[in-house]
Design a protein around this motif. Structure first.
Motif, PDB file in Angstrom:
ATOM      1  N   TYR A  25      -1.231 -11.249  -3.158  1.00 38.03           N
ATOM      2  CA  TYR A  25      -1.122  -9.970  -2.486  1.00 38.03           C
ATOM      3  C   TYR A  25       0.070  -9.226  -3.073  1.00 38.03           C
ATOM      4  O   TYR A  25       1.139  -9.809  -3.249  1.00 38.03           O
ATOM      5  N   VAL A  26      -0.125  -7.945  -3.378  1.00 38.88           N
ATOM      6  CA  VAL A  26       0.939  -7.137  -3.973  1.00 38.88           C
ATOM      7  C   VAL A  26       1.016  -5.784  -3.295  1.00 38.88           C
ATOM      8  O   VAL A  26       0.075  -5.329  -2.651  1.00 38.88           O
ATOM      9  N   LYS A  27       2.160  -5.141  -3.475  1.00 33.28           N
ATOM     10  CA  LYS A  27       2.357  -3.772  -2.996  1.00 33.28           C
ATOM     11  C   LYS A  27       1.744  -2.843  -4.035  1.00 33.28           C
ATOM     12  O   LYS A  27       2.031  -2.956  -5.228  1.00 33.28           O
ATOM     13  N   ALA A  28       0.875  -1.919  -3.577  1.00 30.37           N
ATOM     14  CA  ALA A  28       0.182  -1.063  -4.533  1.00 30.37           C
ATOM     15  C   ALA A  28      -0.100   0.313  -3.925  1.00 30.37           C
ATOM     16  O   ALA A  28      -0.235   0.455  -2.712  1.00 30.37           O
ATOM     17  N   TYR A  29      -0.180   1.302  -4.820  1.00 29.32           N
ATOM     18  CA  TYR A  29      -0.578   2.640  -4.404  1.00 29.32           C
ATOM     19  C   TYR A  29      -2.068   2.652  -4.102  1.00 29.32           C
ATOM     20  O   TYR A  29      -2.847   1.913  -4.697  1.00 29.32           O
ATOM     21  N   ARG A  30      -2.449   3.518  -3.209  1.00 31.98           N
ATOM     22  CA  ARG A  30      -3.862   3.703  -2.860  1.00 31.98           C
ATOM     23  C   ARG A  30      -4.121   5.196  -2.810  1.00 31.98           C
ATOM     24  O   ARG A  30      -3.354   5.952  -2.199  1.00 31.98           O
TER      25      ARG A  30
END
Length: 163
Positions: A147-152
């Motif tokens: 799980y990673v931090k990502a733009y959406r």
């Protein structure tokens, strides 16, 4: 038979059985216990020791698996429709149309940095932004099995059926 310094003879079963687990570093074998893999809160995502912190602060622009609204697309449309229909009486002809909202979903599913990237200052944009800010946690994006931090980027359209 002579054995070269660079080539080790095969390890026998007895030697394997008597050896302790360890870490191979270059040509050296460091004896001792190996730390077990770490898991994030029952997620099934497993890391090697110390690997979790390596990408902790990175925000990915592109990932293998995008962050998802809980329940999938169908639940997303239902959630956004309900938010828009609550404000439909305040909509003018200029408020209908489409917008795109950009935000970050962190590795725990929390939403932050919500912004409309097609600013025309319509009620649609305001309601869409508020719906995402106040909505439930998302299912985080995944990269390399983590799980990673990502733009959406989330496009939202709302058409006037009376026109």
């Amino acid at each position: 038979e002579k054995v070269s310094k660079d080539i080790m003879p095969p390890v026998t079963f007895q030697q394997q059985e008597n050896s302790l687990p360890g870490v191979i570093a270059g040509n050296n074998f460091e004896e001792g216990p190996v730390a077990p893999p770490e898991e994030i809160k029952g997620s099934g995502v497993v890391f090697q020791p110390g690997e979790k912190s390596k990408h902790k602060d990175s925000t990915f622009l592109k990932v293998e698996i995008e962050a998802k609204f809980p329940g999938g697309e169908k639940e997303w449309y239902k959630y956004v429709s309900q938010a828009l229909l609550k404000k439909i009486d305040a909509f003018t002809a200029e408020d209908f149309g489409s917008c795109t909202v950009r935000f970050i979903v962190d590795n725990e599913g929390k939403v932050s940095n919500v912004e409309v990237i097609s600013p025309k200052n319509t009620l649609l944009e305001k309601v869409a932004k508020e719906a995402i800010e106040r909505g439930p946690d998302w299912i985080p994006a995944m990269q390399n099995g983590r799980y990673v931090k990502a733009y959406r980027l989330q496009p939202i359209s709302f058409q006037n059926v009376n026109e």
